[in-house]
Each structure stands twice: as C-alpha cells, then as structure tokens.
Design an enzyme around this catalytic site. Structure first.
Site, mmCIF file in Angstrom:
data_model
loop_
_atom_site.group_PDB
_atom_site.id
_atom_site.type_symbol
_atom_site.label_atom_id
_atom_site.label_comp_id
_atom_site.label_asym_id
_atom_site.label_seq_id
_atom_site.Cartn_x
_atom_site.Cartn_y
_atom_site.Cartn_z
ATOM 1 N N LYS A 11 17.096 -89.805 -20.886
ATOM 2 C CA LYS A 11 17.132 -91.135 -21.615
ATOM 3 C C LYS A 11 18.173 -91.297 -22.287
ATOM 4 O O LYS A 11 18.703 -90.378 -23.083
ATOM 5 C CB LYS A 11 15.699 -91.331 -22.499
ATOM 6 C CG LYS A 11 15.616 -90.505 -23.731
ATOM 7 C CD LYS A 11 14.417 -91.020 -24.453
ATOM 8 C CE LYS A 11 14.398 -90.281 -25.979
ATOM 9 N NZ LYS A 11 13.254 -91.072 -26.731
ATOM 10 N N SER B 258 15.333 -92.640 -36.120
ATOM 11 C CA SER B 258 14.027 -92.100 -36.109
ATOM 12 C C SER B 258 14.293 -90.592 -36.170
ATOM 13 O O SER B 258 14.878 -89.874 -34.991
ATOM 14 C CB SER B 258 13.187 -92.406 -34.858
ATOM 15 O OG SER B 258 12.189 -91.633 -34.843
ATOM 16 N N GLU C 200 6.036 -89.331 -25.324
ATOM 17 C CA GLU C 200 6.846 -88.527 -26.323
ATOM 18 C C GLU C 200 6.208 -88.799 -27.890
ATOM 19 O O GLU C 200 5.880 -89.919 -27.925
ATOM 20 C CB GLU C 200 8.386 -88.977 -26.255
ATOM 21 C CG GLU C 200 9.124 -88.212 -27.251
ATOM 22 C CD GLU C 200 10.493 -89.066 -27.126
ATOM 23 O OE1 GLU C 200 11.560 -88.900 -28.190
ATOM 24 O OE2 GLU C 200 10.979 -89.530 -26.287
ATOM 25 N N GLU D 146 9.648 -96.916 -28.148
ATOM 26 C CA GLU D 146 10.307 -97.124 -27.069
ATOM 27 C C GLU D 146 9.109 -97.191 -25.647
ATOM 28 O O GLU D 146 8.188 -96.544 -25.573
ATOM 29 C CB GLU D 146 11.131 -96.012 -26.228
ATOM 30 C CG GLU D 146 12.285 -95.895 -27.290
ATOM 31 C CD GLU D 146 13.373 -94.819 -26.890
ATOM 32 O OE1 GLU D 146 13.526 -94.446 -25.596
ATOM 33 O OE2 GLU D 146 13.442 -93.715 -27.812
ATOM 34 N N LYS E 143 18.078 -83.089 -28.256
ATOM 35 C CA LYS E 143 19.177 -83.735 -28.630
ATOM 36 C C LYS E 143 20.229 -82.926 -29.233
ATOM 37 O O LYS E 143 19.852 -82.189 -30.229
ATOM 38 C CB LYS E 143 18.545 -84.721 -29.746
ATOM 39 C CG LYS E 143 17.595 -85.688 -29.280
ATOM 40 C CD LYS E 143 16.925 -86.471 -30.570
ATOM 41 C CE LYS E 143 15.886 -87.609 -30.086
ATOM 42 N NZ LYS E 143 15.318 -88.223 -31.155
ATOM 43 N N ASP F 60 9.292 -84.466 -29.992
ATOM 44 C CA ASP F 60 10.659 -84.485 -30.456
ATOM 45 C C ASP F 60 10.803 -84.194 -31.680
ATOM 46 O O ASP F 60 11.417 -82.992 -32.276
ATOM 47 C CB ASP F 60 10.849 -85.807 -30.020
ATOM 48 C CG ASP F 60 12.354 -86.506 -30.932
ATOM 49 O OD1 ASP F 60 13.151 -85.597 -31.305
ATOM 50 O OD2 ASP F 60 12.700 -87.662 -30.949
ATOM 51 N N HIS G 252 13.095 -99.047 -34.129
ATOM 52 C CA HIS G 252 14.372 -99.531 -33.564
ATOM 53 C C HIS G 252 14.545 -100.971 -33.130
ATOM 54 O O HIS G 252 15.285 -101.537 -32.499
ATOM 55 C CB HIS G 252 14.237 -98.791 -32.025
ATOM 56 C CG HIS G 252 14.771 -97.169 -32.251
ATOM 57 N ND1 HIS G 252 14.974 -96.595 -31.166
ATOM 58 C CD2 HIS G 252 15.247 -96.511 -33.054
ATOM 59 C CE1 HIS G 252 15.218 -95.291 -31.314
ATOM 60 N NE2 HIS G 252 15.395 -95.347 -32.654
ATOM 61 N N HIS H 103 19.769 -89.054 -25.643
ATOM 62 C CA HIS H 103 20.713 -89.668 -26.499
ATOM 63 C C HIS H 103 20.162 -89.761 -27.967
ATOM 64 O O HIS H 103 19.194 -89.552 -28.346
ATOM 65 C CB HIS H 103 21.332 -91.034 -26.056
ATOM 66 C CG HIS H 103 20.120 -92.031 -26.044
ATOM 67 N ND1 HIS H 103 20.410 -93.255 -26.044
ATOM 68 C CD2 HIS H 103 18.852 -91.756 -26.073
ATOM 69 C CE1 HIS H 103 19.199 -94.047 -26.012
ATOM 70 N NE2 HIS H 103 18.450 -93.238 -26.181
ATOM 71 N N GLU I 276 19.018 -99.293 -28.940
ATOM 72 C CA GLU I 276 19.390 -98.590 -27.642
ATOM 73 C C GLU I 276 19.358 -99.577 -26.557
ATOM 74 O O GLU I 276 19.407 -99.274 -25.185
ATOM 75 C CB GLU I 276 18.159 -97.576 -27.264
ATOM 76 C CG GLU I 276 18.170 -96.428 -28.532
ATOM 77 C CD GLU I 276 17.030 -95.540 -28.448
ATOM 78 O OE1 GLU I 276 16.233 -95.580 -27.439
ATOM 79 O OE2 GLU I 276 17.267 -94.622 -29.465
ATOM 80 N N ASP J 144 7.571 -93.495 -25.769
ATOM 81 C CA ASP J 144 7.688 -92.591 -27.148
ATOM 82 C C ASP J 144 7.365 -93.589 -28.283
ATOM 83 O O ASP J 144 7.772 -94.291 -28.677
ATOM 84 C CB ASP J 144 9.318 -92.609 -27.331
ATOM 85 C CG ASP J 144 9.783 -92.088 -28.560
ATOM 86 O OD1 ASP J 144 8.804 -91.544 -29.171
ATOM 87 O OD2 ASP J 144 11.058 -92.006 -28.986
#
Length: 423
Positions: A391, A43, A288, A164, A340, A315, A155, A368, A205, A242
């Site tokens: 995270k 993503s 997020e 998430e 990131k 993000d 994901h 991550h 993840e 997220d």
C-alpha cells in the site's frame, strides 16, 4: 576499495504534509552518489522507533535539525571508511552508536535516512537495480497495489471512523493492469461523489474523504464505483480495510468509541460482530489493525474467528519489530504484519521482520506512511521482499504516484519475467 563510504551528509526537507523530514546524501570512493528521504507517520504505534524532533519554535517544534546534525556528526564519523555493501554492519553500527531501545538518541529518522542512502549507493555502484541488490536476481514479483480510495479516521476530517478503505486488484493479470483497474475505479468514484453532492477533497494519502452517512455507506460507494467502472466485486477487485483501531480506542485497550460516525461506544466483541456482518456482506480480503495495540486478546479472537478467510494484519501492535512479531506468532495474534521502514528505523531490521514472518508462514504487507516524499525506495523494497502486496496511497498526489511509476518501470525492466499474484 571502490564501495568505501567517502562522505555522508544530511539536510532538512519537507514531506507531503509540509512537515520537516530528513534527507541523506552518501558518496562512495568510486564517485557514486545516492540520496534517500525519510517518511513520517500520523497514525503511530506507541512502540515505534523514535522520530527525533527539535521541539523548539521552528515548524511548531517539528524541525529535524538535531537529527540532521547527528547524520553530519556522530553517524558520519562512525561510518566513513566502511564498506557500503555491508548493509548489516552499517545498520548495526548505527544501532549500537545510538544505544537506546527505540533509537531516541540519534533519531530513527537520522538512522533510516543513512541506511537507505547507503543501500542505494551500494546498488548504484554495482550497476544493478536496488530491488535486485536487496532481494537477489530472482526478485521478479510485482506487488498487488492495495490502493487507498477512501479515507477516514486520523487521515481525514469526516464522519468515517475507519482510516482506510482500499481496493485490491487481485484479479488483474499484471501490475500494469492492476494499477489501471484501481485508478479507473478511483476516477469513477470521484464522479459518483460529485453527483451525490459529496466532497471530492482527499486525505493525507490521496483517498477521498467524504462525509458518508455511515461506515457501511463508504464501502457501498466504493462497490458502486467498481461496478460502474466495469469490474466485478470479489473477482476483479476486492476491499481491504485499515481500521487503525488505536484512533477509536481512547485508552488503547479493549474499549472503543466510533464517535465520528455516531455509533458510539463498543466493546471488542461488538467490533468483532460488526466485522462478521461486513464479511458476510462485502468482498473484504484483508483487514489491518481491526483492534487496538493494547487489545492482544481481542486481536487473537478476531484472527481465530476470521483468519482462515482473511489476511489479518498487525500494524501498531507489531511496529515492524521482531520482538512484538515473535510474540504475535506465539499467541496467534494475527497472520500478517505490516512492514514500515521508518517504524523500526533500518533496512536490515525491516528485512529481519520480513524473514520472521516468512519463517512462521505469515504474510507481510509493505507500506508507506501518511507523510511521504518523492523517494521511491519503498517500490524497489516491495519487489525485493517478494511479499505480493503493497500500500502506497491513492491515484493522486505526486509522492504516491512516484512509487507506482517506479513499479511500472521495474515491470518494464523485467521484460516479461515479472510475476503478479495475490498469494
């Protein structure tokens, strides 16, 4: 000079999704050797630094032999003989050598691999931990582990729209105990899913990826697990979300489609209203990417409405780039930025993004990527940056556990000097 760079070389390896990525080896004149492996995201924001892929038949076009060749050729030629302890000089030499806005010539994956490996080598040569080398002797704060416990969106292949759902052990007394809180709850959740006949397979993840009846049902499953594990929602453990709203905005604007759950098309205002309902009902403390990277006005509305009670993290909209973070600060777009390393491409630029957030009174959330390696650079970086939260995935998958285990080591090394707090 002992810390002069003697050799630099690159290698194509595989990440946690089985896709190629770059590993870099650095050796100094004193014999110190260090390696670093570069993560990769699924993503991604449109303005992220460019991850150089080969585009040929190998690995479906995802090979990184060109990036590796750039490590072995142009980058090595420019950096051999330089002092590894001059991180900013190393990184900006590569940025200038690349000469593009988004590192598309040499590849951000090539540049970051070298940047990380050089930092590791310099720390190792000085015989100090990486977190101390990058952050100084006062780097003693362990991050609160915001653990990905249930996946959706890009994901996972399920009926959950948001990417998430994380558990945040802000009520724990230490990192070790916080990790225990979320890990125990993770295992309890698995039992609940199994009992309800829901899938216990995991996403990229490590979070579970069941087909829930609704997005709200996902939250309620998590809260059920928290209570069954013996913890108090909102006191011991709270929820972070997220949305990864780019994945539900086909044109990356102010129009959204919650197609996976069947909710259908929604406007910015619809999403903000939905968020308000959830915030009244559930113990959510961080959100997020609640809106897409093109919805700057909506992001600012969300922050104005909820920013006093909630950490609003950008993000995809900021991509760890000071140019976009500065715009966000000026416009009140958020009150926190995700950091990131591979999103911007060097250790130095990542530190500069953190510094900008600090100076503005913003928080910053270390992260991550969904395509990870066993490299633990991120764990040390999180302690060095003193951000208070991180995270790095769930309580399974070796590439995620490696970071958690490194943080346990750091807490142990600090021998009672460590700090642990949400803010």
């Amino acid at each position: 000079m002992k810390t002069t760079i003697k050799t630099i070389s690159g290698l194509e390896i595989l990440d946690s999704r089985g896709n190629p990525t770059v590993r870099v080896y650095v050796e100094l004149n004193d014999g110190t050797k260090a390696t670093a492996s570069v993560p990769s995201g699924a993503s991604t924001g449109q303005n992220e630094a460019n991850e150089l892929r080969d585009g040929d038949k190998r690995y479906g076009g995802k090979g990184v032999l060109n990036a590796v060749a750039n490590v072995n050729g142009a980058i090595a030629n420019a950096l051999i003989g330089k002092n590894a302890t001059e991180q900013k000089d190393i990184d900006y030499t590569m940025i200038e050598l690349d000469g593009t806005e988004n590192k598309s010539k040499l590849g951000a994956n090539a540049i970051l691999g070298v940047s990380m490996a050089v930092a590791k080598a310099a720390a190792k040569s000085r015989n100090i931990p990486l977190y101390e080398y990058l952050g100084g002797t006062n780097s003693v704060r362990l991050p609160v582990p915001c653990m990905n416990i249930l996946n959706g969106g890009e994901h996972a292949d399920n009926s959950v729209d948001f990417q998430e759902f994380m558990l945040v052990p802000h009520g724990a007394p230490s990192f070790k105990e916080g990790l225990r809180y979320v890990t125990e709850t993770f295992h309890v959740l698995k039992g609940i899913l199994k009992k309800k006949g829901l899938a216990t397979s995991v996403g990229d993840e490590g979070g579970f990826a069941p087909n829930c009846a609704s997005n709200e049902a996902a939250i309620e499953l998590i809260l059920e697990a928290v209570e069954k594990a013996g913890y108090k929602p909102g006191v011991d453990l709270s929820i972070a979300i997220d949305s990864a709203a780019n994945s539900i905005s086909p044109n990356l604007d102010n129009n959204y489609d919650l197609a996976w759950s069947g909710k259908g098309k929604m406007s910015t205002q619809d999403l903000i209203n939905l968020s308000e309902e959830w915030l009244k009902k559930y113990p959510i403390i961080l959100w997020e990417d609640p809106l897409s990277e093109g919805d700057w006005e909506g992001f600012a509305q969300f922050t104005k409405r909820f920013g006093k009670e909630l950490e609003v993290v950008g993000d995809d909209i900021f991509v760890t780039n000071t140019k976009y973070i500065a715009k966000g600060i000026a416009q009140g777009t958020a009150n926190s930025a995700l950091i990131k390393l591979n999103q911007i491409g060097t250790v130095t630029e990542s530190i500069e993004a953190v510094r900008m957030c600090r100076e503005a009174g913003w928080r910053y959330f270390l992260s991550h990527r969904s395509g990870e390696t066993e490299d633990t650079f991120l764990a040390d970086f999180a302690v060095a940056m003193d951000g208070g939260h991180l995270k790095t995935g769930s309580a399974c998958r070796g590439e995620r556990i490696a970071k958690y285990n490194r943080l346990l080591e750091i807490e142990h090394e600090l021998k009672g000097r460590s700090e642990y707090r949400w803010k």
